[in-house]
Design an enzyme around this catalytic site. Structure first.
Site, PDB file in Angstrom:
ATOM      1  N   HIS A   1       0.822  -1.216   0.000  1.00  0.00           N
ATOM      2  CA  HIS A   1       0.000   0.000   0.000  1.00  0.00           C
ATOM      3  C   HIS A   1       0.852   1.260   0.000  1.00  0.00           C
ATOM      4  O   HIS A   1       0.479   2.263  -0.599  1.00  0.00           O
ATOM      5  CB  HIS A   1      -0.980   0.011   1.181  1.00  0.00           C
ATOM      6  CG  HIS A   1      -0.357  -0.222   2.513  1.00  0.00           C
ATOM      7  ND1 HIS A   1      -0.015  -1.463   2.954  1.00  0.00           N
ATOM      8  CD2 HIS A   1      -0.008   0.621   3.504  1.00  0.00           C
ATOM      9  CE1 HIS A   1       0.493  -1.377   4.173  1.00  0.00           C
ATOM     10  NE2 HIS A   1       0.528  -0.126   4.519  1.00  0.00           N
TER      11      HIS A   1
ATOM     12  N   ARG B   1      -9.242   0.432  -5.892  1.00  0.00           N
ATOM     13  CA  ARG B   1      -8.777  -0.178  -4.637  1.00  0.00           C
ATOM     14  C   ARG B   1      -9.384   0.609  -3.478  1.00  0.00           C
ATOM     15  O   ARG B   1      -8.901   1.678  -3.125  1.00  0.00           O
ATOM     16  CB  ARG B   1      -7.249  -0.158  -4.577  1.00  0.00           C
ATOM     17  CG  ARG B   1      -6.580  -1.005  -5.653  1.00  0.00           C
ATOM     18  CD  ARG B   1      -5.060  -0.976  -5.495  1.00  0.00           C
ATOM     19  NE  ARG B   1      -4.393  -1.918  -6.388  1.00  0.00           N
ATOM     20  CZ  ARG B   1      -3.784  -1.592  -7.516  1.00  0.00           C
ATOM     21  NH1 ARG B   1      -3.767  -0.327  -7.908  1.00  0.00           N
ATOM     22  NH2 ARG B   1      -3.196  -2.508  -8.257  1.00  0.00           N
TER      23      ARG B   1
ATOM     24  N   ARG C   1     -13.571  -2.687  -6.105  1.00  0.00           N
ATOM     25  CA  ARG C   1     -13.118  -3.897  -5.411  1.00  0.00           C
ATOM     26  C   ARG C   1     -13.375  -3.712  -3.921  1.00  0.00           C
ATOM     27  O   ARG C   1     -13.018  -2.689  -3.340  1.00  0.00           O
ATOM     28  CB  ARG C   1     -11.620  -4.145  -5.631  1.00  0.00           C
ATOM     29  CG  ARG C   1     -11.143  -5.451  -4.985  1.00  0.00           C
ATOM     30  CD  ARG C   1      -9.669  -5.719  -5.236  1.00  0.00           C
ATOM     31  NE  ARG C   1      -8.806  -4.806  -4.499  1.00  0.00           N
ATOM     32  CZ  ARG C   1      -7.480  -4.789  -4.600  1.00  0.00           C
ATOM     33  NH1 ARG C   1      -6.881  -5.626  -5.419  1.00  0.00           N
ATOM     34  NH2 ARG C   1      -6.760  -3.936  -3.897  1.00  0.00           N
TER      35      ARG C   1
ATOM     36  N   GLU D   1      -7.365 -15.002  -8.127  1.00  0.00           N
ATOM     37  CA  GLU D   1      -6.024 -14.823  -7.571  1.00  0.00           C
ATOM     38  C   GLU D   1      -5.463 -16.086  -6.928  1.00  0.00           C
ATOM     39  O   GLU D   1      -4.269 -16.127  -6.625  1.00  0.00           O
ATOM     40  CB  GLU D   1      -6.052 -13.730  -6.499  1.00  0.00           C
ATOM     41  CG  GLU D   1      -6.550 -12.392  -7.001  1.00  0.00           C
ATOM     42  CD  GLU D   1      -6.758 -11.400  -5.876  1.00  0.00           C
ATOM     43  OE1 GLU D   1      -5.877 -10.548  -5.678  1.00  0.00           O
ATOM     44  OE2 GLU D   1      -7.791 -11.483  -5.193  1.00  0.00           O
TER      45      GLU D   1
ATOM     46  N   ASN E   1      -0.931 -10.067  -9.914  1.00  0.00           N
ATOM     47  CA  ASN E   1       0.111 -10.032  -8.883  1.00  0.00           C
ATOM     48  C   ASN E   1      -0.048 -11.164  -7.878  1.00  0.00           C
ATOM     49  O   ASN E   1       0.880 -11.921  -7.606  1.00  0.00           O
ATOM     50  CB  ASN E   1       0.100  -8.681  -8.155  1.00  0.00           C
ATOM     51  CG  ASN E   1       0.505  -7.535  -9.051  1.00  0.00           C
ATOM     52  OD1 ASN E   1       0.998  -7.735 -10.163  1.00  0.00           O
ATOM     53  ND2 ASN E   1       0.294  -6.314  -8.594  1.00  0.00           N
ATOM     54  N   ASP E   2      -1.247 -11.279  -7.303  1.00  0.00           N
ATOM     55  CA  ASP E   2      -1.464 -12.326  -6.309  1.00  0.00           C
ATOM     56  C   ASP E   2      -1.591 -13.702  -6.943  1.00  0.00           C
ATOM     57  O   ASP E   2      -1.231 -14.712  -6.326  1.00  0.00           O
ATOM     58  CB  ASP E   2      -2.709 -12.017  -5.467  1.00  0.00           C
ATOM     59  CG  ASP E   2      -2.378 -11.141  -4.259  1.00  0.00           C
ATOM     60  OD1 ASP E   2      -1.196 -11.071  -3.901  1.00  0.00           O
ATOM     61  OD2 ASP E   2      -3.303 -10.541  -3.682  1.00  0.00           O
TER      62      ASP E   2
ATOM     63  N   ARG F   1       7.067 -11.868  -3.653  1.00  0.00           N
ATOM     64  CA  ARG F   1       7.945 -11.080  -4.525  1.00  0.00           C
ATOM     65  C   ARG F   1       8.654  -9.957  -3.778  1.00  0.00           C
ATOM     66  O   ARG F   1       9.586  -9.364  -4.304  1.00  0.00           O
ATOM     67  CB  ARG F   1       7.144 -10.500  -5.693  1.00  0.00           C
ATOM     68  CG  ARG F   1       6.046  -9.550  -5.291  1.00  0.00           C
ATOM     69  CD  ARG F   1       5.348  -9.019  -6.521  1.00  0.00           C
ATOM     70  NE  ARG F   1       4.234  -8.162  -6.155  1.00  0.00           N
ATOM     71  CZ  ARG F   1       3.733  -7.227  -6.929  1.00  0.00           C
ATOM     72  NH1 ARG F   1       4.252  -7.041  -8.118  1.00  0.00           N
ATOM     73  NH2 ARG F   1       2.720  -6.505  -6.544  1.00  0.00           N
TER      74      ARG F   1
ATOM     75  N   CYS G   1      -5.793  -7.261 -14.395  1.00  0.00           N
ATOM     76  CA  CYS G   1      -5.162  -6.108 -13.755  1.00  0.00           C
ATOM     77  C   CYS G   1      -3.879  -6.587 -13.090  1.00  0.00           C
ATOM     78  O   CYS G   1      -3.534  -7.767 -13.148  1.00  0.00           O
ATOM     79  CB  CYS G   1      -6.098  -5.455 -12.737  1.00  0.00           C
ATOM     80  SG  CYS G   1      -6.685  -6.580 -11.457  1.00  0.00           S
TER      81      CYS G   1
END
Length: 759
Positions: free
Chosen positions: A374, A479, A515, A614, A637-638, A648, A685
């Site tokens: 974040h 987000r 989301r 995810e 990403n997830d 990562r 995304c």
């Protein structure tokens, strides 16, 4: 050309190593080694890198052919560059044309770019990494298999000597540390390598905001003028006016997250235990600046030791307040009370700290406690570069040192010269040209005319302006957690509704995907202490948190539904692991709709509900999810993190975080196929959605909706314009047949997808 004398070389190196046992200067010996290797092998450059097992970092320790200023300053993380990759993979890497290698790492000012042929051999003791021996030549394809064998033999001989050198150096350092009575900043290196968190470049002077030392606040000049109690009272009044102005300005610019972010400053400033005690010390004869520092540091100590997270979070507030008071007391020029022209060094920053410092015109951030997702996201939204380095590296940077941050590569230059500045001015110009929105078309199409939609990721309401400038066709991912993260309590339904309504209104009829709250992992709420987990990434996060806390979840859903009245809005649930998760969340949405209808409150009854794909478990039941949900979105990403079991942000394993892993390719293809079979919309995304190397594959498996950071829109649109869909499909089919990572990498390199994107 003189003949290479590799056999003689091995003998000469053995002789040099025997000298090491006699206690000769070790730096001189390493330099003799590289000089000898360069001469015998008739090569332009020879270098030795030493590996630090704790920092997982290679440092240049000797070189023949490169600028000697690079010694001790050029550093590579394990796996970084051709050299770092050779050491990570425990094997020699020979490259004919280094500049075309996807592993090539450019260092301005050391003139390495003049040499195309590149041979890196790891120096090993068994499987223990000691360092690397590197040779380079201007002539492409210069090195032969015999050269590789010779260099491996030399590296094997060097391993023992270097290991002994390291042990002796460590013993010496321990002895010096024991003798040192007072800790002090070491002489800084001219270049520090870290990890990028928020890209961009920044120039400014270093300022350590939370060093934890007694001089965390500015101390008076012994020869300077004294200050009266009246001077201090005037500084307090001036500081209060500045903070009030900052609060009003940030409330306008960052209405969604800046609610009373400077309230702690004002409360502390108005506290008689704070200003009253400073005033008492001044009356007793203490210099005013020292009185401020004394009281501030006392508060810092008390706050730091508190068991309450909310109190500990105020440490930077009180330090910032102390520095502002001091600057005002010293009558510095207008505007000097903020952080204009300064790069903040801090052990840890909260999202609220980043917002405050952004409002105070900070140039960049250097953090030494790692980077949470974040913090990285909010810094990117605010356009502030951020680099993460070790605590030791941070402590080595003196305050007021001139810095240049290359947050794209995670490099910090100390006292950079004009040559470095000139290079980065060129890079900045190239970046601006690449991300220029002037040629953005209202619609994105492939070379053959197939329609592709580009949506924007929105983190803060301030992201909406660039989203409109870059002609985003809607919001593909909002987000929603940031208004939660920066506050001291859960925002109410009404507070959330105001934020979400602004988002919908400013998109002027274009679709918006909300989301639901995604906290947990490294996105924790300081005011919610009901969760204390050993492994938060596998714990109570995202939809699990929402389903467990139905009251909080329902307030957010009601705010979403109300904001979307008469608009095209969708709601997406993160970290869904089963069909049951989705149905449970959907049932709560329907309950909220029923309650809003009963209360006579307008909402959007046609709101579509979707799943963020995810987790491996979600991929396994994707057909069932596609049958139930209105849409699917690949959270790349997830998805990569959980499918490959790779964090990562962990430098030990970050090199294993591979978007082109065959399992990831097949999982994405499976998700898209399920969506097509059931007639459901599928988007993507995350970082992968704007990865130029992977764009042909993504188009080839049938993805047509991409949600990306707005600044990447021009690059993505240009790439899409250049791709034939039939060719993309062929690329995707070929890549899906590969079962090995190496096969995918070889194919990408053969297709020149890497070099094209770098060009």
């Amino acid at each position: 050309m003189m003949k290479k004398r590799n056999v003689d070389l091995v003998c000469d190196i053995a002789e040099l190593i025997s000298l090491a046992e006699g206690g000769r200067d070790r730096r001189e010996l390493l330099q003799k080694v590289v000089t000898s290797v360069a001469g015998h092998m008739q090569t332009d450059v020879c270098s030795i890198y030493i590996y630090d097992d704790e920092d997982h970092e290679l440092t240049l320790r000797a070189t023949q052919g490169l600028d000697h200023k690079a010694i001790g300053t050029v550093k590579l993380k394990l796996g970084e560059g051709i050299t770092g990759r050779a050491v990570r993979e425990l094997r020699p890497i020979c490259v004919g044309t280094a500049s075309q290698s996807d592993s090539y790492k450019f260092f301005p000012g050391i003139h390495e770019e003049d040499y195309e042929a590149f041979l890196a051999v790891p120096i090993l003791r068994g499987l223990r990494r000691i360092g690397a021996l590197v040779v380079q030549a201007g002539e492409a394809n210069y090195f032969t298999p015999n050269d590789v064998k010779a260099l491996r033999a030399i590296a094997a001989q060097l391993a023992t000597m270097i290991e002994n050198v390291q042990l002796l150096d460590e013993a010496r350092m321990e002895a010096e540390a024991t003798q040192a009575a007072v800790p002090k900043k070491v002489v800084p290196e001219s270049l520090i390598r870290g990890r990028s968190a928020s890209t961009g470049t920044a120039r400014g002077r270093a300022f350590t905001l939370d060093s934890g030392t007694p001089d965390a606040c500015l101390l008076p000049d012994p020869d300077g003028d004294g200050h009266t109690l009246e001077d201090f009272e005037q500084a307090v009044e001036q500081t209060a006016e500045q903070i009030d102005k900052l609060q009003r300005q940030t409330s306008e610019d960052l209405a969604d997250v800046a609610v009373l972010i400077f309230s702690a400053h004002l409360l502390i400033l108005e506290d008689d235990q704070f200003t009253g005690r400073i005033a008492s010390l001044i009356r007793e004869g203490m210099e005013a600046v020292k009185a401020i520092a004394t009281v501030v540091n006392d508060y810092v100590e008390v706050f730091s030791k508190s068991k309450m997270p909310l109190i500990r979070e105020k440490v930077l507030d009180v330090k910032d307040l102390g520095n502002r008071l001091t600057r005002n007391l010293l009558n510095e020029e207008a505007g000097a009370a903020d952080y204009r022209g300064q790069i903040i060094i801090a052990h840890e920053l909260l999202p609220s700290d980043i917002l405050k410092l952004s409002a105070e015109n900070v140039e960049g951030f250097i953090v030494s406690s790692g980077v949470t997702s974040h913090n990285a996201i909010i810094s990117r939204s605010l356009g502030i570069p951020m680099v993460a380095i070790s605590r030791e590296q941070a402590d080595s940077i003196p305050d007021d040192e001139e810095l240049l941050m290359d947050a794209e590569q995670g490099i910090i230059y100390l006292r950079p010269g004009e040559e470095v500045y000139a290079k980065y001015r060129e890079l900045d110009s190239a970046w601006k040209a690449m991300h220029n929105a002037s040629d953005m078309k209202p619609e994105t199409r492939t070379k053959c005319g197939a329609r592709v939609q580009i949506y924007a990721n929105i983190n803060l309401l301030s992201d909406l302006k660039p989203a409109r400038e870059f002609r985003a066709e809607g919001v593909g991912l909002y987000r929603s957690e940031f208004p939660f993260i920066v506050r001291n309590d859960f925002p109410t339904e009404e507070e959330q509704y105001v934020i979400y309504k602004k988002l919908v209104d400013q998109m002027e009829g274009r679709p918006v995907t909300f989301r639901t709250l995604d906290i947990g992992g490294d996105k924790m709420l300081s005011y919610y202490s009901n969760v204390n987990e050993a492994n938060p990434f596998l714990g109570m996060r995202a939809i699990r948190f929402s389903l467990r806390n139905k009251d909080i979840f329902s307030q957010q859903l009601r705010a979403f539904l109300r904001a979307g009245a008469a608009a095209d809005t969708r709601i997406m649930f993160p970290l869904v692991s089963s069909v049951d998760d989705f149905i449970a969340a959907r049932d709560i949405v329907h309950e909220c709709m029923s309650s809003l209808e009963a209360e006579g409150i307008d909402f959007n009854p046609e709101t579509k509900l979707g799943v963020m794909m995810e987790l491996p478990s979600a991929v396994e039941v994707v057909d069932e999810l596609a049958a139930e949900a209105d849409f699917l979105s690949i959270g790349s990403n997830d998805l990569i993190q959980y499918m490959l079991a790779v964090d990562r942000t962990n430098e030990m394993v970050s090199s294993l975080y591979l978007a082109h892993h065959p399992a990831i390719l097949r999982a994405m293809n499976r998700i898209v196929s399920a969506g097509l079979t059931h007639g459901k919309d599928v988007s993507i995304c995350g970082d992968l959605s704007a990865d130029p190397r992977m764009l042909p594959f993504l188009l080839g498996i049938g993805l047509q909706k991409f949600s990306i950071d707005s600044v990447n829109a021009p690059t993505v649109q240009r790439l899409v314009n250049s791709i034939e869909l039939s060719e993309a499909e062929s690329i995707a089919n070929t890549m899906l047949d590969f079962g090995r990572i190496s096969e995918v990498e070889a194919f990408l390199k053969e297709r020149q997808l890497v070099s094209e994107t770098q060009a």
